[in-house]
Design a protein around this motif. Structure first.
Motif, PDB file in Angstrom:
ATOM      1  N   ASN A   1       0.732  -1.127  -0.088  1.00  0.00           N
ATOM      2  CA  ASN A   1      -0.091  -0.057  -0.007  1.00  0.00           C
ATOM      3  C   ASN A   1       0.990   1.191  -0.026  1.00  0.00           C
ATOM      4  O   ASN A   1       0.332   2.361  -0.140  1.00  0.00           O
ATOM      5  N   LYS A   2       2.121   1.133   0.237  1.00  0.00           N
ATOM      6  CA  LYS A   2       3.164   2.323   0.286  1.00  0.00           C
ATOM      7  C   LYS A   2       2.768   3.515   1.205  1.00  0.00           C
ATOM      8  O   LYS A   2       2.919   4.563   0.957  1.00  0.00           O
ATOM      9  N   LYS A   3       2.104   3.076   2.347  1.00  0.00           N
ATOM     10  CA  LYS A   3       1.778   4.148   3.104  1.00  0.00           C
ATOM     11  C   LYS A   3       2.576   4.292   4.294  1.00  0.00           C
ATOM     12  O   LYS A   3       2.571   5.259   5.096  1.00  0.00           O
ATOM     13  N   PHE A   4       3.687   3.551   4.364  1.00  0.00           N
ATOM     14  CA  PHE A   4       4.908   3.752   5.338  1.00  0.00           C
ATOM     15  C   PHE A   4       6.079   3.311   4.682  1.00  0.00           C
ATOM     16  O   PHE A   4       6.310   2.745   3.650  1.00  0.00           O
ATOM     17  N   LYS A   5       7.186   3.638   5.277  1.00  0.00           N
ATOM     18  CA  LYS A   5       8.903   3.257   4.922  1.00  0.00           C
ATOM     19  C   LYS A   5       9.098   2.084   5.708  1.00  0.00           C
ATOM     20  O   LYS A   5       8.669   1.775   6.836  1.00  0.00           O
ATOM     21  N   VAL A   6       9.957   1.399   5.239  1.00  0.00           N
ATOM     22  CA  VAL A   6      10.655   0.248   5.998  1.00  0.00           C
ATOM     23  C   VAL A   6      12.154   0.078   5.411  1.00  0.00           C
ATOM     24  O   VAL A   6      12.546   0.441   4.545  1.00  0.00           O
ATOM     25  N   LEU A   7      12.761   0.101   6.824  1.00  0.00           N
ATOM     26  CA  LEU A   7      14.212  -0.019   6.557  1.00  0.00           C
ATOM     27  C   LEU A   7      14.537  -1.629   7.330  1.00  0.00           C
ATOM     28  O   LEU A   7      14.334  -1.644   8.398  1.00  0.00           O
ATOM     29  N   ALA A   8      14.844  -2.319   6.415  1.00  0.00           N
ATOM     30  CA  ALA A   8      15.350  -4.037   7.203  1.00  0.00           C
ATOM     31  C   ALA A   8      16.976  -4.228   7.347  1.00  0.00           C
ATOM     32  O   ALA A   8      17.179  -3.856   6.409  1.00  0.00           O
ATOM     33  N   ILE A   9      17.156  -4.300   8.193  1.00  0.00           N
ATOM     34  CA  ILE A   9      18.651  -4.662   8.804  1.00  0.00           C
ATOM     35  C   ILE A   9      19.001  -6.302   8.806  1.00  0.00           C
ATOM     36  O   ILE A   9      18.456  -6.759   9.898  1.00  0.00           O
ATOM     37  N   ASN A  10      19.455  -6.810   8.020  1.00  0.00           N
ATOM     38  CA  ASN A  10      19.697  -8.218   7.841  1.00  0.00           C
ATOM     39  C   ASN A  10      21.023  -8.565   8.528  1.00  0.00           C
ATOM     40  O   ASN A  10      22.222  -7.980   8.386  1.00  0.00           O
ATOM     41  N   VAL A  11      21.016  -9.787   9.510  1.00  0.00           N
ATOM     42  CA  VAL A  11      22.183 -10.069  10.239  1.00  0.00           C
ATOM     43  C   VAL A  11      22.779 -11.302   9.856  1.00  0.00           C
ATOM     44  O   VAL A  11      23.499 -12.050  10.610  1.00  0.00           O
ATOM     45  N   ASP A  12      22.539 -11.746   8.434  1.00  0.00           N
ATOM     46  CA  ASP A  12      23.153 -12.956   7.873  1.00  0.00           C
ATOM     47  C   ASP A  12      24.487 -12.609   7.763  1.00  0.00           C
ATOM     48  O   ASP A  12      24.831 -11.514   7.285  1.00  0.00           O
ATOM     49  N   PRO A  13      25.486 -13.577   7.608  1.00  0.00           N
ATOM     50  CA  PRO A  13      26.691 -13.377   7.522  1.00  0.00           C
ATOM     51  C   PRO A  13      27.203 -13.308   5.814  1.00  0.00           C
ATOM     52  O   PRO A  13      28.149 -12.979   5.168  1.00  0.00           O
ATOM     53  N   SER A  14      26.167 -13.576   5.106  1.00  0.00           N
ATOM     54  CA  SER A  14      26.291 -13.864   3.680  1.00  0.00           C
ATOM     55  C   SER A  14      25.064 -12.978   2.983  1.00  0.00           C
ATOM     56  O   SER A  14      23.983 -13.072   3.114  1.00  0.00           O
ATOM     57  N   LYS A  15      25.886 -12.170   1.975  1.00  0.00           N
ATOM     58  CA  LYS A  15      24.800 -11.260   1.172  1.00  0.00           C
ATOM     59  C   LYS A  15      24.071 -12.223   0.140  1.00  0.00           C
ATOM     60  O   LYS A  15      23.188 -11.672  -0.391  1.00  0.00           O
ATOM     61  N   TYR A  16      24.707 -13.277  -0.108  1.00  0.00           N
ATOM     62  CA  TYR A  16      23.927 -14.046  -1.041  1.00  0.00           C
ATOM     63  C   TYR A  16      22.793 -14.893  -0.582  1.00  0.00           C
ATOM     64  O   TYR A  16      21.789 -14.598  -1.103  1.00  0.00           O
ATOM     65  N   ASP A  17      22.699 -15.346   0.733  1.00  0.00           N
ATOM     66  CA  ASP A  17      21.500 -15.659   1.325  1.00  0.00           C
ATOM     67  C   ASP A  17      20.354 -14.611   1.456  1.00  0.00           C
ATOM     68  O   ASP A  17      19.354 -14.758   1.212  1.00  0.00           O
ATOM     69  N   CYS A  18      20.948 -13.344   1.730  1.00  0.00           N
ATOM     70  CA  CYS A  18      19.900 -12.268   1.936  1.00  0.00           C
ATOM     71  C   CYS A  18      19.367 -11.922   0.629  1.00  0.00           C
ATOM     72  O   CYS A  18      18.053 -11.723   0.421  1.00  0.00           O
ATOM     73  N   ARG A  19      20.155 -11.865  -0.307  1.00  0.00           N
ATOM     74  CA  ARG A  19      19.503 -11.719  -1.805  1.00  0.00           C
ATOM     75  C   ARG A  19      18.533 -12.564  -2.095  1.00  0.00           C
ATOM     76  O   ARG A  19      17.809 -12.268  -2.942  1.00  0.00           O
TER      77      ARG A  19
END
Length: 327
Positions: free
Chosen positions: A250-268
């Motif tokens: 709905n784009k009525k709010f903003k989100v910033l998610a902070i990922n704590v995985d050691p691998s950017k590959y898993d996050c992506r």
């Protein structure tokens, strides 16, 4: 000749003992899990990233270099977590039932046996009673790393942080463990968490998301924003990510998610498979991610609700978050 053989044997024994004194070993057995795997990580860098422990025939063995006491966190397939307190040259035996991990037993060192005893004590306790027992344990064992873990779990990294009690207990621990660098860092984080409490301004920060785009506190200071700490290996935080993604359409709010995985590959990979299209920070530094420290955030599922630059909610339940976002 026998004397030379004796000297050679003694030398080999000394060498082997020297090597053993720089390692820590976990051996164990889990009923109801004949084959599988679970994970282990450490906030104090004893484990580099996340390791996998393989279970074969219901048994497993895991050994790591260890030159100073450290706290490991085991993440089981049901996403429950339990600590293991590592010491150089020591080994422990883990014994339990994979379908009833609350009664897990870890024996071999004093601190692990203390934690096993506490785990049994709270097995049938209500959340308020478990918190009361944790406070009593911390007060009674201020020199133990178990006390630090319980302080974090029950008074800091929880949906309802109790920073006043945490600060009081922290002072007791610092008096009894003045040389503990990890404890001093935790104390500093608690002070920052106080600044991230309801009614305060969002702390200033600048960072980059996983795609290299600049993200700052000023971007989140107009309108409503949610800041969430998450990991692909944390079921609760991943579930909350999916929930936020559904609401975010709905784009009525903003989100910033902070990922704590050691691998950017898993996050992506997670972002792609779940269609995540809001900013995600992933540096690979896990809980040492700089923006986490700037915000005083500690654990997966830590959450800040920000409205016009002011923090209006901390670690809200999903129904409470939905209510706030609908207003």
């Amino acid at each position: 000749m026998p004397r030379n053989l004796f000297l050679l044997f003694a030398l080999l024994l000394l060498v082997s003992c020297g090597e053993d004194s720089k390692h820590f070993k976990i051996e164990g057995r889990l009923l109801q899990m004949n084959q599988g795997e679970f994970y282990v990580y450490s906030n104090d860098q004893c484990v580099n990233g996340i390791d996998t422990i393989k279970v074969q025939g219901g048994r497993f063995s895991y050994e790591i270099p260890c030159t100073s006491p450290s706290t490991l966190t085991i993440v089981f397939p049901n996403f429950s977590e339990t600590p293991v307190f590592a010491e150089p040259g020591k080994s422990v035996e883990m014994d339990g039932d994979a379908s009833h991990l609350k009664m897990l037993e870890i024996k071999g060192t004093k601190d692990n046996e203390l934690m096993t005893s506490f785990r049994a004590q709270i097995a049938a306790a209500s959340p308020p009673e478990a918190k009361r027992l944790a406070e009593a344990f911390i007060s009674g064992h201020p020199d133990s790393p178990v006390a630090i873990w319980l302080l974090r779990k029950y008074f800091i990294a929880t949906f309802t942080p109790d920073y006043d009690t945490a600060g009081r207990l922290m002072n007791t621990l610092l008096k009894n463990q003045p040389g503990n660098a990890s404890l001093r860092l935790l104390a500093q984080s608690v002070e920052k968490l106080r600044t991230s409490s309801v009614g305060n301004e969002l702390p200033s920060f600048t960072t980059y998301d996983i795609n290299g785009r600049l993200v700052s506190s000023s971007d989140l200071s107009v309108g409503t924003a949610v800041i969430l700490v998450w990991a692909t290996w944390s079921y609760d935080s991943s579930d909350l990510m999916r929930h936020l993604q559904n609401l975010y359409e709905n784009k009525k709010f903003k989100v910033l998610a902070i990922n704590v995985d050691p691998s950017k590959y898993d996050c992506r990979g997670y972002m792609k498979s779940n269609g995540v299209n809001f900013p995600v920070v992933c540096t690979g530094d896990m809980f040492e991610t700089p923006v986490l420290k700037q915000l005083g955030l500690q654990s997966t599922c830590d959450l800040l609700l920000v409205k016009n630059g002011i923090i209006r909610g901390v670690n809200l339940s999903t129904p409470d978050l939905d209510k706030e976002l609908s207003n």
